[in-house]
Write a protein that holds these residues in place. Structure first.
Motif, PDB file in Angstrom:
ATOM      1  N   UNK A  83       0.808  -1.223   0.000  1.00  0.00           N
ATOM      2  CA  UNK A  83       0.000   0.000   0.000  1.00  0.00           C
ATOM      3  C   UNK A  83       0.840   1.271   0.000  1.00  0.00           C
ATOM      4  N   UNK A  84       2.133   1.141   0.121  1.00  0.00           N
ATOM      5  CA  UNK A  84       2.981   2.330   0.099  1.00  0.00           C
ATOM      6  C   UNK A  84       3.834   2.482   1.326  1.00  0.00           C
ATOM      7  N   UNK A  85       3.467   1.775   2.393  1.00  0.00           N
ATOM      8  CA  UNK A  85       4.292   1.763   3.597  1.00  0.00           C
ATOM      9  C   UNK A  85       4.631   3.123   4.141  1.00  0.00           C
ATOM     10  N   UNK A  86       3.616   3.873   4.613  1.00  0.00           N
ATOM     11  CA  UNK A  86       3.875   5.210   5.152  1.00  0.00           C
ATOM     12  C   UNK A  86       4.151   5.200   6.648  1.00  0.00           C
ATOM     13  N   UNK A  87       4.445   4.022   7.176  1.00  0.00           N
ATOM     14  CA  UNK A  87       4.782   3.935   8.594  1.00  0.00           C
ATOM     15  C   UNK A  87       3.609   3.606   9.488  1.00  0.00           C
ATOM     16  N   UNK A  88       2.392   3.626   8.944  1.00  0.00           N
ATOM     17  CA  UNK A  88       1.215   3.300   9.733  1.00  0.00           C
ATOM     18  C   UNK A  88       0.747   1.887   9.417  1.00  0.00           C
ATOM     19  N   UNK A  89       0.301   1.198  10.426  1.00  0.00           N
ATOM     20  CA  UNK A  89      -0.241  -0.144  10.228  1.00  0.00           C
ATOM     21  C   UNK A  89      -1.726  -0.037   9.898  1.00  0.00           C
ATOM     22  N   UNK A  90      -1.998   0.385   8.660  1.00  0.00           N
ATOM     23  CA  UNK A  90      -3.375   0.615   8.233  1.00  0.00           C
ATOM     24  C   UNK A  90      -4.068  -0.696   7.884  1.00  0.00           C
ATOM     25  N   UNK A  91      -3.298  -1.637   7.364  1.00  0.00           N
ATOM     26  CA  UNK A  91      -3.885  -2.893   6.898  1.00  0.00           C
ATOM     27  C   UNK A  91      -3.328  -4.071   7.690  1.00  0.00           C
ATOM     28  N   UNK A  92      -4.077  -5.160   7.660  1.00  0.00           N
ATOM     29  CA  UNK A  92      -3.640  -6.376   8.323  1.00  0.00           C
ATOM     30  C   UNK A  92      -3.884  -7.563   7.404  1.00  0.00           C
ATOM     31  N   UNK A  93      -3.125  -8.612   7.623  1.00  0.00           N
ATOM     32  CA  UNK A  93      -3.250  -9.826   6.823  1.00  0.00           C
ATOM     33  C   UNK A  93      -4.141 -10.814   7.568  1.00  0.00           C
ATOM     34  N   UNK A  94      -5.189 -11.253   6.899  1.00  0.00           N
ATOM     35  CA  UNK A  94      -6.121 -12.199   7.499  1.00  0.00           C
ATOM     36  C   UNK A  94      -6.393 -13.320   6.505  1.00  0.00           C
ATOM     37  N   UNK A  95      -5.953 -14.522   6.840  1.00  0.00           N
ATOM     38  CA  UNK A  95      -6.155 -15.701   5.985  1.00  0.00           C
ATOM     39  C   UNK A  95      -5.611 -15.483   4.572  1.00  0.00           C
ATOM     40  N   UNK A  96      -4.442 -14.847   4.488  1.00  0.00           N
ATOM     41  CA  UNK A  96      -3.774 -14.674   3.208  1.00  0.00           C
ATOM     42  C   UNK A  96      -4.239 -13.497   2.385  1.00  0.00           C
ATOM     43  N   UNK A  97      -5.189 -12.704   2.904  1.00  0.00           N
ATOM     44  CA  UNK A  97      -5.687 -11.530   2.181  1.00  0.00           C
ATOM     45  C   UNK A  97      -5.574 -10.292   3.059  1.00  0.00           C
ATOM     46  N   UNK A  98      -5.418  -9.142   2.407  1.00  0.00           N
ATOM     47  CA  UNK A  98      -5.306  -7.884   3.145  1.00  0.00           C
ATOM     48  C   UNK A  98      -6.689  -7.307   3.444  1.00  0.00           C
TER      49      UNK A  98
END
Length: 203
Positions: A83-98
């Motif tokens: 997603x661009x990695x702006x330092x925030x943990x905006x997304x999480x990985x759940x069962x192989x999908x974001x």
């Protein structure tokens, strides 16, 4: 002390006490205060929860429009890097999908209320002090009275939304222009089957 003076003193004390209770009972507003949607699943985009018991006006809003990466993942870092990695943990990985991180959604969720003007979104007390301190809110740029949804219970209704989240909402506000906007027409359309004026034999 004469009895009349005692009665007057007691009356004055009772009046002041009652007045003080009434003043402290007045709702002060808590736009911007943190709130909880009461869900264990993060939304795919903007979210309005009603009733939200932690808010004075029972409205809890998550106003961002994030694009969830369509990529396979093994951990949260994979999603945020894509997603661009702006330092925030905006997304999480759940069962192989974001997907959106529930923790992030909660951090960006704030109490709101319906409004007509931007001034309606200002919290103020009798002493003109803010009821939500800056360190209590996740909003950095203040609040604007604008449209957040084109579907659902608050379709085209104006709510107090953090200005941090506004860039994605400008087009929606135009779509909700009364009587002419596409979203407004959809929100206020009447099902002919439910409208008595539309029933009966055709002329």
């Amino acid at each position: 002390m004469p009895s009349s003076r005692i009665q007057s003193t007691l009356f004055a004390a009772a009046f002041l006490l009652t007045g003080g209770l009434l003043l402290t009972a007045c709702p002060q507003g808590d736009v911007g205060a943190p709130c909880n949607h009461g869900s264990v699943e993060p939304p795919s985009s903007k979210l309005v929860t009603f009733p939200a018991l932690s808010c004075s006006d029972l409205l809890c809003v998550y106003g961002e429009e994030q694009t969830v990466p369509e990529a396979a993942c093994e951990n949260d870092l994979d999603c945020n890097n894509v997603a661009g990695g702006n330092g925030e943990n905006i997304f999480e990985c759940e069962l192989g999908s974001c997907r959106l991180s529930l923790q992030y959604v909660l951090e960006r969720s704030m109490c709101s209320k319906t409004c007509v003007t931007d001034e309606d979104c200002n919290n103020s007390t009798i002493s003109n002090r803010p009821t939500v301190d800056p360190e209590e809110t996740a909003c950095a740029t203040g609040f604007k009275c604008t449209v957040l949804q084109r579907l659902g219970q608050f379709c085209c209704d104006k709510l107090c939304v953090c200005r941090d989240d506004l860039p994605a909402l400008d087009e929606l506000e135009m779509d909700c222009t009364p009587n002419i906007g596409d979203a407004w027409l959809e929100c206020n359309s009447t099902d002919p089957a439910m409208d008595p004026s539309m029933t009966g034999a055709a002329p």
